[in-house]
Design a protein around this motif. Structure first.
Motif, PDB file in Angstrom:
ATOM      1  N   ARG B 237       0.815  -1.218   0.000  1.00  0.00           N
ATOM      2  CA  ARG B 237       0.000   0.000   0.000  1.00  0.00           C
ATOM      3  C   ARG B 237       0.847   1.267   0.000  1.00  0.00           C
ATOM      4  O   ARG B 237       0.455   2.288  -0.591  1.00  0.00           O
ATOM      5  N   CYS B 238       1.995   1.230   0.666  1.00  0.00           N
ATOM      6  CA  CYS B 238       2.875   2.406   0.625  1.00  0.00           C
ATOM      7  C   CYS B 238       3.341   2.695  -0.797  1.00  0.00           C
ATOM      8  O   CYS B 238       3.583   3.836  -1.166  1.00  0.00           O
ATOM      9  N   PHE B 239       3.480   1.633  -1.618  1.00  0.00           N
ATOM     10  CA  PHE B 239       3.850   1.847  -3.017  1.00  0.00           C
ATOM     11  C   PHE B 239       2.649   2.243  -3.867  1.00  0.00           C
ATOM     12  O   PHE B 239       2.741   3.117  -4.707  1.00  0.00           O
ATOM     13  N   THR B 240       1.525   1.554  -3.653  1.00  0.00           N
ATOM     14  CA  THR B 240       0.424   1.724  -4.602  1.00  0.00           C
ATOM     15  C   THR B 240      -0.491   2.896  -4.259  1.00  0.00           C
ATOM     16  O   THR B 240      -0.992   3.569  -5.154  1.00  0.00           O
ATOM     17  N   CYS B 241      -0.736   3.144  -2.982  1.00  0.00           N
ATOM     18  CA  CYS B 241      -1.704   4.183  -2.627  1.00  0.00           C
ATOM     19  C   CYS B 241      -1.334   4.777  -1.258  1.00  0.00           C
ATOM     20  O   CYS B 241      -2.047   4.574  -0.274  1.00  0.00           O
ATOM     21  N   ASP B 243      -1.585   7.655   0.012  1.00  0.00           N
ATOM     22  CA  ASP B 243      -2.586   8.515   0.663  1.00  0.00           C
ATOM     23  C   ASP B 243      -3.610   7.665   1.422  1.00  0.00           C
ATOM     24  O   ASP B 243      -3.947   7.958   2.565  1.00  0.00           O
ATOM     25  N   ARG B 244      -4.054   6.574   0.802  1.00  0.00           N
ATOM     26  CA  ARG B 244      -5.042   5.735   1.488  1.00  0.00           C
ATOM     27  C   ARG B 244      -4.404   4.909   2.606  1.00  0.00           C
ATOM     28  O   ARG B 244      -5.027   4.638   3.627  1.00  0.00           O
ATOM     29  N   TYR B 245      -3.140   4.544   2.422  1.00  0.00           N
ATOM     30  CA  TYR B 245      -2.425   3.875   3.516  1.00  0.00           C
ATOM     31  C   TYR B 245      -2.392   4.789   4.750  1.00  0.00           C
ATOM     32  O   TYR B 245      -2.721   4.371   5.860  1.00  0.00           O
ATOM     33  N   PHE B 246      -2.005   6.046   4.546  1.00  0.00           N
ATOM     34  CA  PHE B 246      -1.889   6.957   5.691  1.00  0.00           C
ATOM     35  C   PHE B 246      -3.262   7.345   6.244  1.00  0.00           C
ATOM     36  O   PHE B 246      -3.428   7.548   7.445  1.00  0.00           O
ATOM     37  N   LEU B 264      -0.315   9.215  15.039  1.00  0.00           N
ATOM     38  CA  LEU B 264      -0.900  10.467  14.558  1.00  0.00           C
ATOM     39  C   LEU B 264       0.183  11.519  14.311  1.00  0.00           C
ATOM     40  O   LEU B 264       0.224  12.160  13.250  1.00  0.00           O
ATOM     41  N   THR B 265       1.063  11.675  15.293  1.00  0.00           N
ATOM     42  CA  THR B 265       2.139  12.658  15.167  1.00  0.00           C
ATOM     43  C   THR B 265       3.062  12.297  14.010  1.00  0.00           C
ATOM     44  O   THR B 265       3.487  13.158  13.238  1.00  0.00           O
ATOM     45  N   ARG B 266       3.371  11.007  13.883  1.00  0.00           N
ATOM     46  CA  ARG B 266       4.293  10.590  12.822  1.00  0.00           C
ATOM     47  C   ARG B 266       3.701  10.906  11.446  1.00  0.00           C
ATOM     48  O   ARG B 266       4.372  11.497  10.594  1.00  0.00           O
ATOM     49  N   VAL B 267       2.445  10.546  11.244  1.00  0.00           N
ATOM     50  CA  VAL B 267       1.860  10.769   9.918  1.00  0.00           C
ATOM     51  C   VAL B 267       1.790  12.264   9.623  1.00  0.00           C
ATOM     52  O   VAL B 267       2.180  12.716   8.541  1.00  0.00           O
ATOM     53  N   LEU B 276      -0.195  15.588   2.563  1.00  0.00           N
ATOM     54  CA  LEU B 276      -1.230  15.535   3.598  1.00  0.00           C
ATOM     55  C   LEU B 276      -2.582  16.021   3.070  1.00  0.00           C
ATOM     56  O   LEU B 276      -3.632  15.614   3.573  1.00  0.00           O
ATOM     57  N   LYS B 277      -2.550  16.842   2.034  1.00  0.00           N
ATOM     58  CA  LYS B 277      -3.817  17.283   1.439  1.00  0.00           C
ATOM     59  C   LYS B 277      -4.566  16.089   0.839  1.00  0.00           C
ATOM     60  O   LYS B 277      -5.775  15.957   1.014  1.00  0.00           O
ATOM     61  N   LEU B 278      -3.836  15.233   0.163  1.00  0.00           N
ATOM     62  CA  LEU B 278      -4.464  14.031  -0.407  1.00  0.00           C
ATOM     63  C   LEU B 278      -4.985  13.114   0.691  1.00  0.00           C
ATOM     64  O   LEU B 278      -6.049  12.500   0.558  1.00  0.00           O
ATOM     65  N   ILE B 279      -4.208  13.016   1.766  1.00  0.00           N
ATOM     66  CA  ILE B 279      -4.618  12.157   2.880  1.00  0.00           C
ATOM     67  C   ILE B 279      -5.898  12.717   3.515  1.00  0.00           C
ATOM     68  O   ILE B 279      -6.828  11.972   3.844  1.00  0.00           O
TER      69      ILE B 279
END
Lengths: 314, 314
Positions: B237-241, B243-246, B264-267, B276-279
């Motif tokens: 998921r970190c490779f493919t998506c 934003d959705r992973y995070f 929460l702080t890490r992300v 972060l806008k996409l997330i």
């Protein structure tokens, strides 16, 4: 400790290019002129010549050389002319693609370079082959060798002088325990050899000797014909005594029935700007013959000439 | 796609330092002032402030902050203020040292950064810890997770767009075959996931779906409680998506009994300058609530304020 000799006053880059272009012109090639220029320029100077040559003549210098010269001589000139990082990328790629258990280029590139130089080779690999070194090694090498060589070329080792002596002590014990059980491809042996810094490994090997009374490489000679053991010993020697490692490689390359030109060319082109003087000293000491004389005896013509020039022969 | 907001006219570095110094002076600390400066400066600006602050006041800014603020708020401010590569080194070191199967920082640093960013984190790791990331991961992580995570953080992947479609086809087959046999920690799965370029992996996962009718991550859900499988899915998921992973990570961090402030702080600190806008968009879409509102509900005071500032709340 390099053997490369660069004239005290180096001609302008444009002049070098013009001379090289002349060497390619007309009937035949002036190999002597090629050697007199390229074998006496350092990496930065060769890079400048390559760039200027392509600009002025609209053709890559390496391609022009490839059209004019051939065989062992061509290979030596091309490997030498390449940037060190690019040269390592080429050597690593050749070995990864046709990998065999006796291959040593990957070990040398991973262990007889600084971590920064290994990384530069990996960047050059990306640029040139549009793939990564680690993926090619992982895809072509198999079995225990893959377990060893993939992490060996992958790790970005710490390069500082700090040593943790109690860690050296405990990891020497782990190495001894595994070697004692003949578990040579054990995960722990591979972990230690492929991730620890050079300084830390030297401390570990010293501790091994102190604790168990033998150099680790003695204990890794149980079966002299086992290529995996030979690879482990090569890794350790590239860290502990690269000059003697390369001396032996040259000795074997010159000593057999026929000459192993691949190994000879690799050692001379990769070490001429690094520590070939030390390797020459080690050779003389071990064989009571100057390396130049041994190389001259086993090689001929232009190939001989470029090797001798890189060896710093007068 | 960052959420970081930087004022159109940024005060001079000296002015920022003076204001920060003021925020630390006297009784109590002016947390609002700290946030109003640091949470609205980009990485280069924060770096300049740190350098100038140490020059002028003879004390590291991060140390001064650590003396004044505490707990979750301190952690968020410090992580945010660090350079991205240094921050990754710190997060990777924390996780390597107290590694547990649910850890995700190493996976994110290895897979949700570019290869050049991962390498920068490894350089920062050397500088800060006088060891390498790979040796710490190899020394602390065990079993199948070690087999997976050491090469994951080690490889310098190719970063170009080139894709070999027949290789994608054949490696999708290999992945399917191994997953089908539940051989999840098989060498071949690890080799493919840890060495291939992002573009090549995306092609492989697409080919997997085409050939076998499921997304690979569906097939990796056989046992939803298995942490090794969960780690494989996180890598993919970190490779493919990313934003959705995070988004999911934040959703779980906010959703449980109590809040997982570490995640929460890490992300938020690692993505505010990236995506972060996409997330946030993914969060709104998935939960029908703006992320700012969800964060405000689960956090308080200065900690809430800095997270909201980094989320780009008006």
């Amino acid at each position: 400790m390099a053997t490369l000799t660069v004239p005290s006053s180096v001609p302008a880059v444009a002049e070098d290019c013009e001379q090289l272009h002349k060497a390619f012109e007309g009937w035949g090639t002036n190999e002597e002129l090629i050697i007199s220029i390229l074998a006496h320029r350092n990496a930065a100077q060769r890079r400048a010549i390559r760039r200027a040559y392509a600009d002025v003549y609209g053709k890559e210098l390496l391609r022009a050389l490839g059209d004019e010269i051939h065989g062992k001589f061509e290979r030596a000139v091309i490997l030498w002319t390449l940037d060190p990082a690019e040269r390592d990328a080429v050597l690593a790629n050749e070995e990864a693609k046709k990998w065999h258990p006796g291959g040593r280029a990957l070990v040398e590139i991973a262990c007889a370079r600084t971590p920064a130089q290994l990384f530069a080779a990996k960047q050059a690999y990306h640029d040139r082959f549009k793939r990564s070194l680690e993926e090619d090694v992982a895809a072509h090498v198999t079995g225990d060798f893959r377990k060893l060589l993939v992490p060996l070329v992958s790790a970005y080792r710490y390069d500082g002088p700090e040593v943790n002596t109690s860690l050296a002590h405990s990891e020497a014990k782990i190495l001894h325990e595994k070697i004692d059980k003949k578990a040579y491809s054990d995960e722990e042996i591979i972990r230690i050899l492929t991730t620890r810094s050079k300084a830390q490994l030297l401390a570990t090997f010293n501790s091994y000797k102190d604790q168990f009374g033998h150099a680790i490489n003695k204990d890794l000679k149980a079966d002299p014909k086992d290529e995996f053991l030979a690879t482990l010993r090569a890794i350790i020697r590239c860290f502990t005594c690269p000059d003697r490692y390369f001396e032996k490689l040259i000795r074997l390359a010159l000593g057999g029935v026929g000459t192993d030109e691949d190994a000879l060319t690799r050692v001379i082109t990769t070490r001429a700007e690094v520590d070939l003087k030390l390797i020459k000293e080690a050779y003389q000491k071990r064989n009571s013959v100057p390396l130049e004389r041994a190389v001259a005896k086993d090689t001929t013509r232009d190939y001989e000439d470029i090797l001798l020039a890189l060896l710093g022969a007068e």
